[in-house]
Design an enzyme around this catalytic site. Sequence first.
Site, PDB file in Angstrom:
ATOM      1  CE  LYS A  10       3.047   1.347  -0.505  1.00 11.17           C
ATOM      2  NZ  LYS A  10       4.410   2.162  -1.629  1.00 11.17           N
ATOM      3  CB  VAL A  92       5.912  -9.039  -6.093  1.00 12.76           C
ATOM      4  CG1 VAL A  92       7.430  -9.117  -5.619  1.00 12.76           C
ATOM      5  CG2 VAL A  92       5.369 -10.633  -5.922  1.00 12.76           C
ATOM      6  CG  ASP A 130       6.262   0.816   2.557  1.00 11.54           C
ATOM      7  OD1 ASP A 130       6.570   2.202   2.701  1.00 11.54           O
ATOM      8  OD2 ASP A 130       6.194   0.241   0.976  1.00 11.54           O
TER       9      ASP A 130
END
Length: 272
Positions: A10, A92, A130
């Site tokens: 994303k 991450v 999200d």
Amino acid sequence: MPVIETAYAKINLALHIQRRRDDGYHELETLFAFVDAGDTLTARAAEADRLQVRGEFVDALDDPFDNLVMKALTKLPRPGGIELLLEKNLPVAAGLGGGSADAGAVFRVVRDMHGLPDDWHTRAAKLGADVPACVDSVTCIGRGTGTELAPIKNDLAGTPVLLVNPRVMIFTPQVFTEWKGIGGGPLKGETAREIAMSGGNDLQKIVTEDLQILEVILALNSLSDTNPVLHRMSGSGATCFALYETNEARDDALREINTRHPEWWTLTGNLR
């Protein structure tokens, strides 16, 4: 037969903060977009839920068995267990919604294998702001905390994109805490391209000017040198993206970045 899903990376083509809410969260408007690459989930029917994680960034997960993948499974009713193999290719705490993308891919796995409950959006929103957008992983507008989704004309589909991360972890709460109440206002434009080109990322200023994270500043400057159509930090960082007119221009930029900064993480693809 296994079910294989890509947890699409994303990016926030634009992100404007509107206000800080009484509960400590922030109202925002963002233009979500997704790259046609990311983590990979391989799923098989099993007697009980199981998860195996491998890949470059597996060690960055504090507890692979308490991450959003397993939490997503527990949110979804189904008649049997699912065995999952997660290939962790995305860094991450990188502004790419990696955990949310993984959770979104779990929702698609369950949808393909068993179907989703009618209230799947509510279940997804409880996992993170999200996650609802990551379920379908299509370009859209996110409002509220990001969970209120609206469609948008996607005239950026297929656009070549380069992602770079200088291997710095930035945690979202750290960035939002520094917001001083000045935002970019409502997003402007009728199409994804118009909104992306006219917008900005309110969190980018915090990371580069207030927190002065030099690695992100260097990443943005390096992408600027490759003559992109648009370059910006994604989400709360530290991943930065650049859009190009052609795949050839993007690949030339990748070679330049890899030559100058071979230690950085990079990913190429096209917007979905």
